[in-house]
Scaffold this active site. Structure first.
Site, short mmCIF file in Angstrom:
data_model
loop_
_atom_site.label_atom_id
_atom_site.label_comp_id
_atom_site.label_asym_id
_atom_site.label_seq_id
_atom_site.Cartn_x
_atom_site.Cartn_y
_atom_site.Cartn_z
N SER A 14 0.81 -1.24 0.00
CA SER A 14 0.00 0.00 0.00
C SER A 14 0.83 1.27 0.00
CB SER A 14 -0.96 0.05 1.21
OG SER A 14 -1.73 -1.09 1.26
N GLY A 18 1.04 1.91 -7.76
CA GLY A 18 0.19 2.20 -8.91
C GLY A 18 0.14 3.69 -9.19
N GLU A 139 3.74 -2.93 -13.35
CA GLU A 139 3.70 -2.87 -11.88
C GLU A 139 3.57 -4.27 -11.33
OE1 GLU A 139 0.33 -0.70 -10.28
OE2 GLU A 139 0.79 -1.43 -8.27
N GLN A 191 17.22 -0.06 2.77
CA GLN A 191 18.46 -0.78 2.44
C GLN A 191 18.20 -2.28 2.34
OE1 GLN A 191 21.72 0.18 5.13
NE2 GLN A 191 20.90 2.21 5.45
N CYS A 377 -26.18 0.37 -8.82
CA CYS A 377 -26.31 -1.09 -8.92
C CYS A 377 -27.20 -1.63 -7.79
CB CYS A 377 -24.95 -1.75 -8.98
SG CYS A 377 -25.00 -3.29 -9.87
N MET A 380 -29.52 0.97 -6.74
CA MET A 380 -30.68 1.15 -7.62
C MET A 380 -31.72 0.07 -7.32
SD MET A 380 -31.77 -0.57 -10.69
CE MET A 380 -32.52 -0.18 -12.25
N HIS A 502 -22.30 1.00 -13.21
CA HIS A 502 -21.34 1.66 -12.31
C HIS A 502 -20.73 2.89 -12.97
CE1 HIS A 502 -21.19 -1.36 -9.10
NE2 HIS A 502 -21.52 -2.21 -10.06
N GLU A 504 -19.15 5.21 -11.66
CA GLU A 504 -17.90 5.65 -11.03
C GLU A 504 -16.66 5.22 -11.80
OE1 GLU A 504 -19.96 3.33 -9.91
OE2 GLU A 504 -19.00 1.79 -8.67
N1 GLN Z 1 -25.97 -8.00 -5.90
C1 GLN Z 1 -26.57 -7.30 -7.00
C2 GLN Z 1 -26.54 -8.11 -8.28
O1 GLN Z 1 -25.77 -9.04 -8.41
C3 GLN Z 1 -25.90 -5.97 -7.22
C4 GLN Z 1 -24.49 -6.06 -7.66
C5 GLN Z 1 -23.73 -4.76 -7.57
O2 GLN Z 1 -24.14 -3.86 -6.86
N2 GLN Z 1 -22.60 -4.66 -8.25
O3 GLN Z 1 -27.27 -7.83 -9.18
#
Ligand code: GLN
Length: 526
Positions: A14, A18, A139, A191, A377, A380, A502, A504
């Site tokens: 850590s 990267g 890496e 070292q 995901c 939602m 996702h 993000e």
């Molecule tokens: N567990 C849920 C699914 O498999 C949501 C997966 C997630 O949030 N990446 O659909």
């Protein structure tokens, strides 16, 4: 001619190998070179997809659906490239390839061994980007001295021997700890670590020292002398407020010029400091603060939601806003009371039913009190369960992931996911297209009707319930191929969005994701 930079680590894990590698990659990119990065992880898992985020942090998903180490996210964000299966390797995957070949009779009677069979396979993977990129940054995960990483280190040694001196550059990232009692920085662990590396046959060209205090000249001299590297190649890597400042910190210490010189590279562009300026926030004393609650499972482990964290950092930079993120454990008591202190709520992805009821309660609070909300995901899917129970009055509606016999399976397993024998690499993974309906919040954010986003799930919103929820103001605003719900939203709410994918993974510095930016914009307007 392709060039190779190897990054190894020592003393502890850590240390940010990267980020160090990606920062160097960024500098070389600014010089006009095409750069790619490859990760080698020493564990036996074929990929990190089946690993708990407790062990290795978030699982990053590439466009081609590879479940990868979170460092690939760092590579994508720093270098603004798209990674794929070739950017991520594990010992398990390398061994599997060799063993499969052995079973097929490919080795024709020979004894299959670590050297040369495993090392040859690794070597092949070192050079995958040879024809397309000027520089590959490789890496090697883990720390020098680990049993598992030995075959990778050994291959790096062979690679150095087989290639010209000017084609390979080796960097070792170590820790120089501060001993408070003695008020001294200590170089001994460095070292030892470099000695270990030299035992394997790798002599580093550069040492990057992670440290909390400035490395003075005598200390650099000591590292140089004991570790057999030139003094100007002992680089100080202090903690900085943002990881995106690191390229500039390295530039100030001539890291790029030292590499360019040894690798005999000819820069293709005049170096400019524009990128450095762009990632430096403009100081604004009056800038607003937005407080976000992330209601999830891994509250104590920041790396579990690394890309979400970075997505907010990127928006903060763009909007010159201070974004404070707190992780709240969904299963803890007093959740709603705590949520009252926040401007927006995010429920991230996840697996398994721990904390699900808490997440649903948080969503009820966000929906009813018009608090900006983003569900990702599982987040939602929880919003669908919430709306079904509380708007449509479908008592005990649930996902079949958490209650297989629920009367109202408003989230159900995707067709094709029912009889899965292998858990690894078998979800709905990678980039899928979705079509956004006009006159929706999603459309106003994306400003387009066609999007491509990355997925990692087995369950989906059950289309049977779409109509019922739509009538109640909970609508599906995007579909994949007109059947799979991809985005849901709540009418007459300042910002309530749930996405099956996702977002993000798609944020980049200077290119904030519209959903994260939208969430913060809405919170600022509150
Ligand atoms: N567990 C849920 C699914 O498999 C949501 C997966 C997630 O949030 N990446 O659909």
């Amino acid at each position: 001619m392709a060039k190779y930079i190897f990054i190894t680590g020592g003393v502890v894990s850590s240390l940010g190998k990267g980020i160090s590698g990606a920062s160097i990659g960024k500098l070389l990119q600014i010089h006009g070179f095409k750069v790619n990065m490859i990760k080698f992880d020493p564990y036996i898992n074929v990929d990190p997809g089946t690993m708990s985020p407790y062990q290795h942090g978030e699982v990053f998903v590439t466009l081609d659906g590879t479940e990868a180490d979170l460092d690939l996210g760092t590579y994508e964000r720093f270098l603004d490239v798209y990674t794929n299966k070739s950017n991520t390797n594990t010992a398990g995957d390398v061994y599997r390839t060799v063993i499969d070949r052995e079973r097929m009779g490919y080795y024709n009677g020979s004894t299959v061994q670590v050297i040369p069979h495993i090392t040859d396979e690794i070597k092949k993977r070192f050079t995958v980007f040879r024809d397309e990129y000027d520089v590959s940054i490789i890496e090697i995960g883990g720390t020098v001295g680990d049993i598992e990483s030995l075959p990778f280190m050994e291959t790096a040694r062979q690679f150095q021997l087989e290639n010209k001196k000017e084609d390979v550059f080796s960097i070792h990232v170590t820790l120089v700890p501060y001993i408070a009692g003695a008020r001294e920085l200590k170089t001994k662990p460095t070292q030892h670590s470099v000695n270990k590396l030299r035992e394997i046959g790798i002599s580093p060209d550069m040492i990057i020292c992670r440290t909390e205090h400035i490395l003075d000249k005598p200390l650099k001299k000591k590292v140089s002398l004991f570790c057999n590297v030139k003094e100007n190649c002992v680089i100080e890597a202090l903690n900085v407020p943002s990881i995106y400042f690191i390229p500039e910190e390295f530039y100030k210490q001539n890291v790029d010029s030292l590499i360019i010189e040894k690798l005999k590279l000819n820069p293709k562009k005049k170096f400019t400091e524009v990128w450095f300026k762009k990632v430096r926030p403009t100081k604004n004393k009056f800038c607003k603060e937005v407080k976000i609650a992330i209601v999830g499972k891994y509250a104590n482990l920041k790396d579990a939601y690394k890309s979400i964290d970075e997505s907010f950092n990127i928006v903060a930079l763009e909007l010159s806003t201070e974004i404070v993120i707190h992780y709240l454990r969904a299963e803890d008591g007093g959740l709603i009371e705590k949520l009252k202190n926040y401007d927006a709520i995010l429920v991230p992805g996840g697996f398994g039913n721990r904390g699900v009821e808490g997440k649903i309660k948080a969503i009820t609070y966000a929906r009813e009190n018009k608090v900006p909300f983003l569900g990702i995901c599982l987040g939602m899917q929880c919003s669908v369960i919430e709306a079904s129970r509380n708007l449509a009055k479908l008592k005990d509606a649930n996902s079949t992931e958490f209650d297989e016999t629920t009367k109202y399976p408003v989230v159900k397993i995707l067709d094709g996911q029912k009889n899965i024998q292998y858990r690894g690499g078998t979800m709905r993974l990678g980039s899928y297209k979705a079509k956004i309906k006009e006159n929706t919040l999603a459309h106003s954010l994306y400003k387009t009707t066609e999007i491509n986003e990355r997925h990692r799930h087995r369950y989906e919103m059950n289309p049977k319930f779409i109509e019922k929820l739509d009538k109640l103001g909970f609508l599906v605003s995007a579909y994949h191929e007109e059947v799979l719900p991809e985005i849901v939203e709540v009418k007459d709410h300042p910002f309530f969005i749930g996405v099956q994918f996702h977002p993000e993974f798609a944020s980049r510095p200077m290119k904030p994701h519209p959903l994260f930016k939208g969430l913060i914009d809405a919170s600022l307007k509150k």
